[in-house]
Scaffold this motif. Structure first.
Motif, mmCIF file in Angstrom:
data_model
loop_
_atom_site.group_PDB
_atom_site.id
_atom_site.type_symbol
_atom_site.label_atom_id
_atom_site.label_comp_id
_atom_site.label_asym_id
_atom_site.label_seq_id
_atom_site.Cartn_x
_atom_site.Cartn_y
_atom_site.Cartn_z
ATOM 1 N N GLY A 11 0.790 -1.212 0.000
ATOM 2 C CA GLY A 11 0.000 0.000 0.000
ATOM 3 C C GLY A 11 0.827 1.269 0.000
ATOM 4 O O GLY A 11 0.305 2.347 -0.282
ATOM 5 N N VAL A 12 2.127 1.174 0.337
ATOM 6 C CA VAL A 12 2.999 2.340 0.270
ATOM 7 C C VAL A 12 3.502 2.464 -1.160
ATOM 8 O O VAL A 12 4.049 1.517 -1.723
ATOM 9 C CB VAL A 12 4.177 2.213 1.254
ATOM 10 C CG1 VAL A 12 5.124 3.397 1.110
ATOM 11 C CG2 VAL A 12 3.651 2.129 2.688
ATOM 12 N N SER A 13 3.339 3.644 -1.768
ATOM 13 C CA SER A 13 3.598 3.792 -3.191
ATOM 14 C C SER A 13 5.045 3.531 -3.571
ATOM 15 O O SER A 13 5.325 2.850 -4.545
ATOM 16 C CB SER A 13 3.201 5.204 -3.643
ATOM 17 O OG SER A 13 1.820 5.391 -3.475
ATOM 18 N N LEU A 14 5.977 4.113 -2.817
ATOM 19 C CA LEU A 14 7.378 4.053 -3.191
ATOM 20 C C LEU A 14 8.247 3.644 -2.021
ATOM 21 O O LEU A 14 7.932 3.935 -0.861
ATOM 22 C CB LEU A 14 7.838 5.422 -3.710
ATOM 23 C CG LEU A 14 7.165 5.921 -4.990
ATOM 24 C CD1 LEU A 14 7.498 7.382 -5.226
ATOM 25 C CD2 LEU A 14 7.579 5.079 -6.177
ATOM 26 N N SER A 15 9.357 2.989 -2.333
ATOM 27 C CA SER A 15 10.302 2.586 -1.290
ATOM 28 C C SER A 15 11.022 3.808 -0.733
ATOM 29 O O SER A 15 10.995 4.902 -1.315
ATOM 30 C CB SER A 15 11.322 1.607 -1.870
ATOM 31 O OG SER A 15 12.142 2.267 -2.816
ATOM 32 N N LYS A 16 11.701 3.601 0.373
ATOM 33 C CA LYS A 16 12.455 4.685 1.003
ATOM 34 C C LYS A 16 13.483 5.267 0.045
ATOM 35 O O LYS A 16 13.697 6.486 0.003
ATOM 36 C CB LYS A 16 13.131 4.185 2.276
ATOM 37 C CG LYS A 16 13.913 5.256 3.030
ATOM 38 C CD LYS A 16 14.531 4.691 4.286
ATOM 39 C CE LYS A 16 15.214 5.791 5.100
ATOM 40 N NZ LYS A 16 16.314 6.462 4.338
ATOM 41 N N GLN A 17 14.132 4.412 -0.726
ATOM 42 C CA GLN A 17 15.140 4.876 -1.680
ATOM 43 C C GLN A 17 14.569 5.928 -2.628
ATOM 44 O O GLN A 17 15.166 6.996 -2.837
ATOM 45 C CB GLN A 17 15.661 3.684 -2.490
ATOM 46 C CG GLN A 17 16.565 4.075 -3.651
ATOM 47 C CD GLN A 17 16.820 2.913 -4.596
ATOM 48 O OE1 GLN A 17 16.463 1.772 -4.297
ATOM 49 N NE2 GLN A 17 17.409 3.200 -5.732
ATOM 50 N N HIS A 18 13.403 5.640 -3.196
ATOM 51 C CA HIS A 18 12.805 6.564 -4.164
ATOM 52 C C HIS A 18 12.193 7.784 -3.474
ATOM 53 O O HIS A 18 12.260 8.897 -4.010
ATOM 54 C CB HIS A 18 11.771 5.837 -5.008
ATOM 55 C CG HIS A 18 12.354 4.739 -5.843
ATOM 56 N ND1 HIS A 18 13.383 4.957 -6.726
ATOM 57 C CD2 HIS A 18 12.079 3.406 -5.903
ATOM 58 C CE1 HIS A 18 13.713 3.819 -7.320
ATOM 59 N NE2 HIS A 18 12.944 2.871 -6.837
ATOM 60 N N LEU A 19 11.609 7.579 -2.292
ATOM 61 C CA LEU A 19 11.063 8.730 -1.571
ATOM 62 C C LEU A 19 12.177 9.690 -1.157
ATOM 63 O O LEU A 19 12.016 10.912 -1.214
ATOM 64 C CB LEU A 19 10.275 8.261 -0.352
ATOM 65 C CG LEU A 19 8.930 7.596 -0.638
ATOM 66 C CD1 LEU A 19 8.296 7.104 0.656
ATOM 67 C CD2 LEU A 19 7.986 8.554 -1.355
#
Length: 216
Positions: A11-19
């Protein structure tokens, strides 16, 4: 799970890397509690990455009656539908003092176009949200108020040792808004669940002591 430890949850759109990469391209803004960040129907031109605080995503009628679609916290983002140039589909407001990295639509589009992994994560997250919304519509249409309350508690509960705990700070009015009924009705249902030994409401959480019956 703390923002610093977030990788990729359903449900979280993007991983920490991309955020993280997108956050560096945005402008940091802070808002006090109860600030409306997005209004349904507004032009969509920004993506918001939550750095601190929590928000609610909701629909409201002309009389101010709300239906909360969900809440989000650090390590999540909202406003992804800027990709289709359409208007905002829901409103967003802060539940507590919050800080965001605000990323322009063109910057977001360019990043997604040049980062296939991020594009794939967005597609997967949007499919997940469609499924959740479909399930929510089914719950609202097919279950009575008691059944909707039990389903909400079960959906929000997480295992903490041998206990199931709803860690999201919810008032009875919050729950009423989520399931579409009055606060007084939630008060009666909670009283029955508490007296039956099914839940133990605490100041910061709700402990589910045993599985509530599907019907009362």
């Amino acid at each position: 799970m703390p923002w610093s430890e977030t990788e990729k949850r359903p449900g979280v759109s993007l991983s920490k890397q991309h955020l993280d990469a997108l956050s560096e391209r945005g402008k940091v803004r802070s808002y006090p509690r109860n600030s409306v960040i997005i209004n349904e129907g507004d032009e969509g031109d920004t993506l918001y990455i939550i750095l601190a605080g929590r928000v609610k995503i909701f629909l409201a009628d002309e009389d101010g009656k709300e239906v909360i679609l969900g809440t989000q916290g650090p390590g999540e983002c909202f406003g992804e539908i800027v990709l289709d140039d359409g208007p905002r589909s829901a409103s967003v407001a802060t539940l507590e003092p919050s800080k965001f990295s605000v990323v322009g639509a063109e910057v977001f589009r360019e990043y997604v176009m040049h980062t296939p992994e991020a594009a794939g994560q967005l597609v997967a997250a949007l499919i997940h949200r469609v499924r959740e919304l479909t399930r929510t519509v089914g719950v609202l249409a097919l279950l009575d108020v008691y059944g909707r309350v039990v389903r909400l508690l079960e959906d929000l509960a997480v295992a903490r040792g041998e206990e199931l705990v709803v860690e999201e700070r919810l008032t009875q009015q919050d729950i009423a808004t989520r399931v579409g009924c009055s606060r007084e009705m939630i008060s009666r249902i909670f009283k029955e669940l508490r007296q039956g030994g099914y839940i133990r409401p605490e100041p910061e959480r709700i402990v589910i002591l045993r599985k509530p019956p599907r019907a009362w």
